[in-house]
Each structure stands twice: as C-alpha cells, then as structure tokens.
Design a protein around this motif. Sequence first.
Motif, PDB file in Angstrom:
ATOM      1  N   MET A  47       0.835  -1.203   0.000  1.00 36.03           N
ATOM      2  CA  MET A  47       0.000   0.000   0.000  1.00 36.03           C
ATOM      3  C   MET A  47       0.870   1.253   0.000  1.00 36.03           C
ATOM      4  O   MET A  47       0.570   2.233  -0.701  1.00 36.03           O
ATOM      5  N   SER A  48       1.939   1.238   0.761  1.00 32.04           N
ATOM      6  CA  SER A  48       2.864   2.365   0.772  1.00 32.04           C
ATOM      7  C   SER A  48       3.452   2.576  -0.616  1.00 32.04           C
ATOM      8  O   SER A  48       3.609   3.716  -1.075  1.00 32.04           O
ATOM      9  N   GLY A  49       3.753   1.480  -1.292  1.00 27.15           N
ATOM     10  CA  GLY A  49       4.270   1.567  -2.654  1.00 27.15           C
ATOM     11  C   GLY A  49       3.269   2.201  -3.602  1.00 27.15           C
ATOM     12  O   GLY A  49       3.635   3.036  -4.442  1.00 27.15           O
ATOM     13  N   LEU A  99     -10.272  -0.493  -1.128  1.00 27.14           N
ATOM     14  CA  LEU A  99      -8.812  -0.534  -1.131  1.00 27.14           C
ATOM     15  C   LEU A  99      -8.235   0.333  -0.018  1.00 27.14           C
ATOM     16  O   LEU A  99      -7.256  -0.046   0.634  1.00 27.14           O
ATOM     17  N   LEU A 100      -8.862   1.489   0.237  1.00 26.73           N
ATOM     18  CA  LEU A 100      -8.381   2.369   1.308  1.00 26.73           C
ATOM     19  C   LEU A 100      -8.541   1.703   2.669  1.00 26.73           C
ATOM     20  O   LEU A 100      -7.658   1.824   3.530  1.00 26.73           O
ATOM     21  N   THR A 140      -4.723   8.031   8.075  1.00 26.21           N
ATOM     22  CA  THR A 140      -5.172   8.916   7.001  1.00 26.21           C
ATOM     23  C   THR A 140      -5.931   8.135   5.937  1.00 26.21           C
ATOM     24  O   THR A 140      -6.965   8.594   5.432  1.00 26.21           O
ATOM     25  N   ALA A 141      -5.429   6.952   5.582  1.00 31.32           N
ATOM     26  CA  ALA A 141      -6.107   6.122   4.587  1.00 31.32           C
ATOM     27  C   ALA A 141      -7.506   5.729   5.071  1.00 31.32           C
ATOM     28  O   ALA A 141      -8.478   5.753   4.295  1.00 31.32           O
ATOM     29  N   LEU A 142      -7.635   5.383   6.343  1.00 34.73           N
ATOM     30  CA  LEU A 142      -8.942   5.004   6.888  1.00 34.73           C
ATOM     31  C   LEU A 142      -9.890   6.196   6.916  1.00 34.73           C
ATOM     32  O   LEU A 142     -11.101   6.046   6.685  1.00 34.73           O
TER      33      LEU A 142
END
Length: 260
Positions: A17-19, A59-60, A111-113
Amino acid sequence: MADHPWMEKAARAGVIMSGVVHLLIGWIALQVGFGSDSESADQSGALSILAEAPGGMVLLWVGGIAMLALMLWFVAEAWFGSKRETDTKGLVKHAVKSVGKAVVYAALGVTALRFGTGNSSDSGEKTSEVTGMFLGNPVGRVLIAVAGLAVIGIGVYHIVKGVTRKFEEDLQATGGGNVGRAVVVTGVAGYVAKGLALVGVGVLFGWAAIGADPEKATGMDGAIKQMAALPAGTVLLVVVGVGLILYGIYSILRSRYASM
C-alpha cells in the motif's frame, strides 16, 4: 506477535500500500511538472485518487488496516528486534529506527482510513496549521528550524542509501529467491528521488522558520510545487516524479523480499 504468519502477511500488504501511494505521488509530481495542478502532490492527493477509483474505498480500508498492522509490526520489532543487538548503540539505533517507521505508517494508515470513510483532508494545510502554532515565539521557530534540518538529514540519508545501495541489506529474500536487478535499479532511483523530495520539504520548513510564515511549510506538496517554479523545474520534477514512481515499484517488489 511480530513472527505470527498473519501479522507478517498484513505487514507485507502494508508495504505494498505504501508503494501504491508513492506511485501516485510520483504521477502527480509529473503532472505538476507539466503544468497540471489537479491534486496535492502528497499522500492526500494520492489517497484522493484512490478514493475516486472504482473499489477505491475498499482498497483504502484494506490498505489502511494493512499499514496499521505494519505499524504494530515495527513496534514489536522495536522491542524484540533491538534485543538481538550486541551493543547499546546498536540497540538504541534499531529501536529509534523502528519506532520512527511505526509513527510514519500509523499516520499513513489512519489517514487512509479517514479517506475510506469519506473524511478527506489536506495534509499540506494541516502541516501549515501545526507549524503556525510554533512560529508565534522564538523557541517554536527554533524547533521548526531543527525539524527542517532533521528532514533534510533524512533526505540526505535516503540519497546516500540509494547511491551506496545500502538498502540491499533490508532485502534478505525470505522465501522470495534472489533479489532481482529490477529491485536494485528501482531501489537506487527511488531512494535518491525520495531523498531529493525530502530535502525540499526540509528546506521549506527552514524557510518558514526564518520568515515566520507557516504557509511556506506545506510538506511534500509544497516542496514539489516549489520545484516547479525553478528555472529547470520541469526537468527536476520529471526526475523526482519518475523516481517516486520507481520507489513505489521498489516498495511493492520489496514486500516479497524484506525480512519480516
């Protein structure tokens, strides 16, 4: 806990995910370089793109949870991994490095959540707000300047790590076979490009401290857009953008090889 198979799988998913986030930041940097200003050139802009994509919210959520799992893995590594060191200096270095990474992935996961729940935010604006709280007094300005120097130091560390290929020490091929040339090439280019971007962020923090102007400290987005204003800005942003995309690819590939 760090050695549990499911924790390992979740942590590797967090690296992927970081990628993806770095891939998207690199893509936005390229757009900025060619005159587009559609998204923030930072994690907020990258997550906004994911949120608008088909299945992006799922996906997030998956990515956010995976990065929080990666945060827990680094917390456990800070404690258990440090015990493998034979001297105090090595122990402290290992613990600080692991805790630092845990903080980064915790912030990115949360932040993603937030984006996954539809509660988006601009990380550049938040950086300016936080910076503004410190710039009202001399001590605060010194702290912001020190933070800027620290970020520049981290950027230089990334550049050196890429040029010297020291990142290969992190790739211990845990069941993934020999590390391929693609991993090495993307790692070198990616670390150098990310280092350049971080140096830009650090310079902006220092600039904000000197002028007591929180608007100048806008994080990665501000650094990339300041690069666009330079005489050779387009060329520089193409280099940084492609480099960040390669760093994203490297991170995805690294998820297979990194020791976890």
